[in-house]
Design an enzyme around this catalytic site. Sequence first.
Site, PDB file in Angstrom:
ATOM      1  CE1 TYR A   1     103.361-111.345 -17.140  1.00  0.00           C
ATOM      2  CE2 TYR A   1     102.480-111.998 -15.003  1.00  0.00           C
ATOM      3  CZ  TYR A   1     102.288-111.502 -16.279  1.00  0.00           C
ATOM      4  OH  TYR A   1     101.026-111.164 -16.702  1.00  0.00           O
ATOM      5  CB  CYS A   2     109.128-108.198 -16.916  1.00  0.00           C
ATOM      6  SG  CYS A   2     110.777-108.945 -16.867  1.00  0.00           S
ATOM      7  CD1 TRP A   3     110.541-109.646 -23.865  1.00  0.00           C
ATOM      8  CD2 TRP A   3     108.378-110.103 -24.060  1.00  0.00           C
ATOM      9  NE1 TRP A   3     110.356-110.253 -25.079  1.00  0.00           N
ATOM     10  CE2 TRP A   3     109.026-110.547 -25.233  1.00  0.00           C
ATOM     11  CE3 TRP A   3     107.001-110.287 -23.954  1.00  0.00           C
ATOM     12  CZ2 TRP A   3     108.361-111.154 -26.289  1.00  0.00           C
ATOM     13  CZ3 TRP A   3     106.325-110.905 -25.004  1.00  0.00           C
ATOM     14  CH2 TRP A   3     107.007-111.319 -26.153  1.00  0.00           C
TER      15      TRP A   3
ATOM     16  CE1 TYR B   1     101.653-113.041 -22.440  1.00  0.00           C
ATOM     17  CE2 TYR B   1     103.296-112.570 -24.120  1.00  0.00           C
ATOM     18  CZ  TYR B   1     102.004-112.908 -23.771  1.00  0.00           C
ATOM     19  OH  TYR B   1     101.071-113.115 -24.752  1.00  0.00           O
TER      20      TYR B   1
ATOM     21  CB  SER C   1     110.166-109.481 -13.292  1.00  0.00           C
ATOM     22  OG  SER C   1     111.157-110.176 -14.025  1.00  0.00           O
TER      23      SER C   1
END
Length: 353
Positions: free
Chosen positions: A93-95, A122, A101
């Site tokens: 995952y990323c933001w 996130y 990601s």
Amino acid sequence: MSHRQPIRVPDRHQFDTLIDARSPGEFEQDHIPGAINCPVLDNEERARIGTIYKQVSPFEAKRLGAAMVAANLARHLRETFADKPSNWRPLVYCWRGGLRSGSMVTWLRLVGWDAQQLAGGYKAFRGHVISQLEALIPRMQMRVLCGATGSAKTRVLHALQQGGAQVLDLEGYACHKGSLLGNLPGIEQPSQKRFETLIAEQLETFDLSRPVYLEGESAKIGRLGVPLVLVEYMRKAPVIEVRATTGARLSYLLRDYAYLGEDPQALAGKLGWLKELQGSETVGRWQAWAQAGELSPLFEELMLRHYDPHYERSQSSHFTQWASRHVLETDDLSDAGIARLAAQCLALEPAGA
């Protein structure tokens, strides 16, 4: 599981490894519990790409960013993921579940791993934390532990936990003892988001049919705000008051706050914040004691002249069940005395609770 199937936050436990592809700075602020940080852009690179995106062009930012991402992914493949077997299943995952990601997932899949991307990243997890706090806290059978400063409430909570009780240690998550002098030496408080994540993670482990013990806190612990829904339900919960003698409390404080004597100037500085409430003459005396390392008279006056009057005023107005509270009296806050208080708390519950 199809590669096209979106992975939601509740499904995250199905994977071998949870990878946070954001920068170390973002990871430090908060992250999904159990995740490891494998940034595709470090703090400086992320800031540089953001500047180029705004000041030069999105295309130039993507071109340079792609080169940086490729270099960082190569390093992770050589080092971080070098020992992963062919059947390894990571969730990344990323933001917001976007490019960072997505880039990592693409390369991991090219290797042959069944990598998946967390839908919404996130940001989706943050929404999950908030919804869990709102959903679970009203269902908790809270038992709120109160007591004047120096009553060893946190230690009683720890003893309850050791005895098998469910405990929500808010001060532990906040890295703060919840008072003017509550900063822990050399330990920074977490971010507000991290604090709430730790609370939500603990709530998810509770059996909601059993009591949960927690300390009666104000709306803030240091600089962190206790979630409003938790404050609301804490105020309405049954109360257990530890009523310890002044001598027992002073003895406990001298043990529990002994480290304050290691930095007399810092202690004197904190006491200066009380001049408006206590007057310059009183605070000046306290500061002189602090600088001389005379903690016993200092702590005794702080208890009797500052903390106790505030405690007596605030409890009845904050806790709706204060009048019907259970009172546990003690003159012993040694380890053995604290263990007895925990046992008395548990004895208040009906059999089988």
